[in-house]
Design an enzyme around this catalytic site. Structure first.
Site, short mmCIF file in Angstrom:
data_model
loop_
_atom_site.label_atom_id
_atom_site.label_comp_id
_atom_site.label_asym_id
_atom_site.label_seq_id
_atom_site.Cartn_x
_atom_site.Cartn_y
_atom_site.Cartn_z
N GLU A 100 41.21 43.15 45.27
CA GLU A 100 42.46 43.06 46.03
C GLU A 100 43.64 43.10 45.06
OE1 GLU A 100 42.27 40.20 49.18
OE2 GLU A 100 44.37 39.64 48.93
N ASP A 102 47.78 42.33 45.38
CA ASP A 102 48.63 41.64 46.36
C ASP A 102 50.12 41.69 46.06
OD1 ASP A 102 46.43 40.80 47.77
OD2 ASP A 102 46.42 38.78 46.95
N GLU A 104 52.73 39.25 48.09
CA GLU A 104 52.91 38.23 49.12
C GLU A 104 54.32 37.65 48.97
OE1 GLU A 104 49.81 35.32 48.70
OE2 GLU A 104 48.33 36.59 49.70
N ASN A 119 49.02 38.95 42.86
CA ASN A 119 47.72 38.49 42.39
C ASN A 119 46.80 39.70 42.29
OD1 ASN A 119 45.72 36.76 41.51
ND2 ASN A 119 45.48 35.68 43.45
N GLU A 129 47.65 35.08 39.06
CA GLU A 129 48.92 35.09 39.77
C GLU A 129 50.11 35.26 38.83
OE1 GLU A 129 46.85 32.46 39.64
OE2 GLU A 129 46.17 31.90 41.67
#
Length: 290
Positions: A100, A102, A104, A119, A129
């Site tokens: 994944e 990310d 966010e 991340n 992160e």
């Protein structure tokens, strides 16, 4: 676990998949995942709105899976007091050992800076992160958020400014996403236990529904699987003259990355020595900019 031995296989797969350059229509490009009326495709397929209330969030995903590509989305985030909410744009494969990448966006109280949380999750394990303040108000207008993913590196950009790079160093024991096709996902959901000031600021549900807007989705990427065509090495990304298959940061890009990380980074797992008292992960020791 991804391994340097998989690199030739992944590279071969890159050239045996169909390149897809979509600046298209959400009716054609996505499937609504959840949220009922909270997920709406508007303006003839040019705009999607996702809403969150106390009962449910909402989300959509791309119809296609991809193995490498450049993915662009223009987003306008929740205006006003959005504490406790999370709005996302990300790539993900499936299953307990999924990969994944990310974006966010953490909600906030009115007037506070927005934080974008990034991340990299590899074989089901995250912990990589980095967080940044945005240098503009992302609720006033649409801004461009991009992920470049190729066999060499992942580049995460905001309005064409690189804020993060994760390299495929080929170091034993350091994972890199090379062999799991991913879909694009966008969602909005409640995380008031951690999203705003570590959960100290809770969601004001009297302000619901909370709504974010998406437009301009473009996947210049290799659709997986495909036996009908090849992914040409000279195809170009939405940035004129740039081939995403080999895209890395040049001098200008590295200078922009330094600027973004120096002025706007608020958390970096590679410098969290409380978290890693015995030494940061191996990929962090390879480069200052991850």
């Amino acid at each position: 676990m991804s391994s340097p031995r998989l690199f030739p296989i992944a590279l071969l797969s890159l050239f045996h998949c169909l390149i897809s350059a979509m600046a298209g229509n959400f009716y054609q490009d996505i499937d609504i995942l959840f949220g009922d009326w909270r997920s709406q495709i508007l303006q003839g397929g040019e705009l999607v709105t996702l809403s969150l209330d106390k009962a449910s969030g909402s989300g959509f995903r791309s119809k296609n899976e991809y193995l490498f590509g450049r993915f662009d989305m223009r987003m306008k985030l929740i205006p006003g007091d959005s504490a406790g909410t999370v709005t996302t744009f990300y790539l993900s494969s499936q299953g307990p050992t999924h990969d994944e990448i990310d974006f966010e966006f953490l909600g906030n109280s009115s007037g506070d800076p927005f934080i974008v949380h990034t991340n990299i999750i590899l074989q089901g394990k995250g912990g990589k992160e980095q967080e940044f303040f945005l240098w503009f108000d992302p609720t006033k207008d649409f801004h461009l958020y991009s992920i470049v993913w190729n066999p060499k590196n992942i580049i995460i950009l905001v309005d064409e400014v690189p804020i993060r790079v994760y390299n495929n160093w080929g170091i034993k024991g350091v994972r890199y996403p090379t062999d799991q096709p991913m879909r694009m996902y966008s969602t909005i959901w409640s995380a008031e236990d951690w999203a705003t000031q570590g959960g100290r600021v809770k969601t004001d549900w009297s302000k619901a529904p909370f709504t974010a807007s998406y437009m301009g989705y473009n996947a210049n990427a290799c659709v997986w699987p495909s036996s009908s065509s090849h992914c040409p090495s000279n195809s170009t990304s939405p940035t004129p003259g740039t081939a995403w298959q080999n895209q890395k940061l040049g001098v200008k890009g590295r200078n922009m990355l330094r600027w973004a990380q120096k002025k706007y980074m608020v958390y970096n797992y590679c410098t969290d020595f409380r978290r890693y008292p015995r030494g940061v992960p191996r990929e962090c020791r390879k480069s200052r900019f991850m």
